[in-house]
Design an enzyme around this catalytic site. Sequence first.
Site, PDB file in Angstrom:
ATOM      1  N   HIS A   1       0.875  -1.175   0.000  1.00 26.47           N
ATOM      2  CA  HIS A   1       0.000   0.000   0.000  1.00 26.47           C
ATOM      3  C   HIS A   1       0.913   1.226   0.000  1.00 26.47           C
ATOM      4  O   HIS A   1       2.011   1.178   0.559  1.00 26.47           O
ATOM      5  CB  HIS A   1      -0.844  -0.051   1.275  1.00 26.47           C
ATOM      6  CG  HIS A   1      -1.876   1.015   1.381  1.00 26.47           C
ATOM      7  ND1 HIS A   1      -1.577   2.296   1.782  1.00 26.47           N
ATOM      8  CD2 HIS A   1      -3.210   0.993   1.151  1.00 26.47           C
ATOM      9  CE1 HIS A   1      -2.693   3.016   1.797  1.00 26.47           C
ATOM     10  NE2 HIS A   1      -3.689   2.251   1.422  1.00 26.47           N
TER      11      HIS A   1
ATOM     12  N   ASP B   1       3.313  -3.805   8.036  1.00 26.62           N
ATOM     13  CA  ASP B   1       2.054  -3.074   7.921  1.00 26.62           C
ATOM     14  C   ASP B   1       0.925  -4.066   8.171  1.00 26.62           C
ATOM     15  O   ASP B   1       0.625  -4.909   7.326  1.00 26.62           O
ATOM     16  CB  ASP B   1       1.992  -2.468   6.511  1.00 26.62           C
ATOM     17  CG  ASP B   1       0.633  -1.869   6.190  1.00 26.62           C
ATOM     18  OD1 ASP B   1      -0.266  -1.917   7.055  1.00 26.62           O
ATOM     19  OD2 ASP B   1       0.483  -1.362   5.066  1.00 26.62           O
TER      20      ASP B   1
ATOM     21  N   GLN C   1      -4.311  -4.810   7.283  1.00 35.14           N
ATOM     22  CA  GLN C   1      -5.287  -5.802   6.793  1.00 35.14           C
ATOM     23  C   GLN C   1      -5.116  -7.156   7.492  1.00 35.14           C
ATOM     24  O   GLN C   1      -5.693  -8.153   7.051  1.00 35.14           O
ATOM     25  CB  GLN C   1      -5.143  -5.984   5.271  1.00 35.14           C
ATOM     26  CG  GLN C   1      -5.339  -4.723   4.467  1.00 35.14           C
ATOM     27  CD  GLN C   1      -6.781  -4.198   4.495  1.00 35.14           C
ATOM     28  OE1 GLN C   1      -7.704  -4.873   4.964  1.00 35.14           O
ATOM     29  NE2 GLN C   1      -6.975  -2.980   4.015  1.00 35.14           N
TER      30      GLN C   1
ATOM     31  N   LYS D   1     -10.339  -0.110  10.748  1.00 39.35           N
ATOM     32  CA  LYS D   1     -10.509  -1.342   9.963  1.00 39.35           C
ATOM     33  C   LYS D   1     -10.842  -2.528  10.873  1.00 39.35           C
ATOM     34  O   LYS D   1     -10.885  -3.672  10.430  1.00 39.35           O
ATOM     35  CB  LYS D   1      -9.247  -1.634   9.155  1.00 39.35           C
ATOM     36  CG  LYS D   1      -8.965  -0.594   8.067  1.00 39.35           C
ATOM     37  CD  LYS D   1      -7.796  -1.017   7.234  1.00 39.35           C
ATOM     38  CE  LYS D   1      -7.190   0.125   6.424  1.00 39.35           C
ATOM     39  NZ  LYS D   1      -8.043   0.621   5.363  1.00 39.35           N
TER      40      LYS D   1
ATOM     41  N   CYS E   1      -4.678   2.381  -3.683  1.00 40.07           N
ATOM     42  CA  CYS E   1      -3.440   2.949  -3.120  1.00 40.07           C
ATOM     43  C   CYS E   1      -2.287   1.961  -3.255  1.00 40.07           C
ATOM     44  O   CYS E   1      -1.474   1.817  -2.327  1.00 40.07           O
ATOM     45  CB  CYS E   1      -3.628   3.346  -1.656  1.00 40.07           C
ATOM     46  SG  CYS E   1      -4.956   4.503  -1.406  1.00 40.07           S
TER      47      CYS E   1
HETATM   48  N1  C6P Z   1      -6.303   0.683   2.881  1.00 41.43           N
HETATM   49  C1  C6P Z   1      -8.139   0.245   1.368  1.00 41.43           C
HETATM   50  O1  C6P Z   1      -9.253   0.480   0.886  1.00 41.43           O
HETATM   51  P1  C6P Z   1      -4.940   4.144   7.105  1.00 41.43           P
HETATM   52  O2  C6P Z   1      -5.492   4.949   5.969  1.00 41.43           O
HETATM   53  O3  C6P Z   1      -3.732   4.780   7.724  1.00 41.43           O
HETATM   54  O4  C6P Z   1      -5.965   3.729   8.093  1.00 41.43           O
HETATM   55  O5  C6P Z   1      -4.455   2.747   6.455  1.00 41.43           O
HETATM   56  C2  C6P Z   1      -3.562   2.754   5.399  1.00 41.43           C
HETATM   57  C3  C6P Z   1      -3.322   1.371   4.897  1.00 41.43           C
HETATM   58  C4  C6P Z   1      -2.080   0.803   5.095  1.00 41.43           C
HETATM   59  N2  C6P Z   1      -1.822  -0.456   4.704  1.00 41.43           N
HETATM   60  C5  C6P Z   1      -2.748  -1.204   4.104  1.00 41.43           C
HETATM   61  C6  C6P Z   1      -2.394  -2.605   3.719  1.00 41.43           C
HETATM   62  C7  C6P Z   1      -4.020  -0.696   3.864  1.00 41.43           C
HETATM   63  O6  C6P Z   1      -4.924  -1.468   3.274  1.00 41.43           O
HETATM   64  C8  C6P Z   1      -4.309   0.630   4.256  1.00 41.43           C
HETATM   65  C9  C6P Z   1      -5.649   1.241   3.971  1.00 41.43           C
HETATM   66  C10 C6P Z   1      -7.648   1.100   2.509  1.00 41.43           C
HETATM   67  O7  C6P Z   1      -7.420  -0.660   0.949  1.00 41.43           O
HETATM   68  C11 C6P Z   1      -7.762   2.559   2.197  1.00 41.43           C
HETATM   69  S1  C6P Z   1      -6.681   3.070   0.902  1.00 41.43           S
END
Ligand code: C6P
Length: 411
Positions: free
Chosen positions: A122, A199, A202, A225, A365
């Site tokens: 991401h 990270d 997910q 999430k 992203c």
């Molecule tokens: N992915 C998706 O629709 P934040 O925005 O900081 O809460 O998370 C960022 C982020 C980082 N790593 C991974 C693997 C992610 O999936 C995400 C967020 C969302 O896939 C929004 S782009």
Amino acid sequence: MTEWDDVRQDFPILKQRVNGERLAYLDNAATTQRPTPVLKDLMNFYQHDNANVHRGVHTLAVRATNEYENARQTVQHFINAADEREIIFTRGATEGLNLVAATYSRQHIHEGDEIVVSIAEHHSNLVPWQQLAIATGACLKYIDLTTTGELDLAAAEKQITDRTKIVAVTHASNVLGTITPLQQLAALAHQHGAVIVADGAQAVPHFAVDVQQLGVDFYAFSGHKMLSGMGIGVLYGRYDLLAAMPPYQFGGEMISSVQRQSTTFAEPPYKFEAGTPNVAGAISLASAIHYLQGLGMAEVERHERELVATALPRLLAEDHVTVYGPHDPAKHTGVIAFNITGLHPHDVATALDMEGVAVRAGHHCAQPLMDYLGVTATARASFYFYNNQQDVDQLIHAIRETKEFFHVGSI
Ligand code: C6P
């Protein structure tokens, strides 16, 4: 046995109709919904205990501080960190990853050093490292995937060398639904003297995560999430690393003492929590964790796998539908990216929405991954434990309606 239909009752938002249809909410990788007990805890804090933390001695301030610090311990035990001081509250995964790139890494990365990421990252776990490489003259290297879309450990062994200082990888892909063999990768990084940053955005919401067992040095994730309020997240960091790192931001909360020309900083985690924190967010995250613990993470994982075990083969069997990532449900989280031949994913998502099915469309992203897959965008269905077989049926039905509407497959 968990009664999943009863669990669903805790999510009143799911009862609504969208465009006249039953809502099938399949955008959980973007953000999940919040159950009533979490909403109640959030409301309770604002109605009864609201105060700033670590500052006041009055009753409400003490209560708010206790709840905030209890939330830290709840997180600590949930991911099995060795020490509560290893838990830093952030705005989300993005901020946690930026924090490591801006502090630990600025200290340790020099020209000619290597930073290794996977091609499935991401942007939140890619752009901070890319910008760090540009600023320092370090080299950003990528680990490719196997033909089934999983991280290629053999490629990792080639890419990680004695010049590698940081290995930054996602624990679970937000596009391919794959899980990274993090424990092996952590061992490999450590063999070469590198630190590993994971990270977990997910991963933590979907299966049990034990940071000590994984052997990771830093691990970031987001509350929204996993059922909590927005704007709260966690960075786990090994205490010895955190203690030696410079602060991320400066201001209130993060100091020990301030003189006219100099400052000494507080110890972790406070050194990294400048300013008034998101107290309500932390409390809602703890509430979300208690809710998940009530279900049991193994049960959550099992139920999601059951949904994928029916959804994935049905999507694969659908004419003119391409699925990205492994075709084996056992190798899949609840994330399934797909395209319908000849249709832009945004049109697909709009058409599915007309059928009450909420999915995400776009590059998710993860633009380098899109390039790697040879596409500009995909649609993506992502499941959570409150989804059911009716949601799967509705998704498949809506895809068929969409193909018919756009005359897909007919000349
Ligand atoms: N992915 C998706 O629709 P934040 O925005 O900081 O809460 O998370 C960022 C982020 C980082 N790593 C991974 C693997 C992610 O999936 C995400 C967020 C969302 O896939 C929004 S782009």
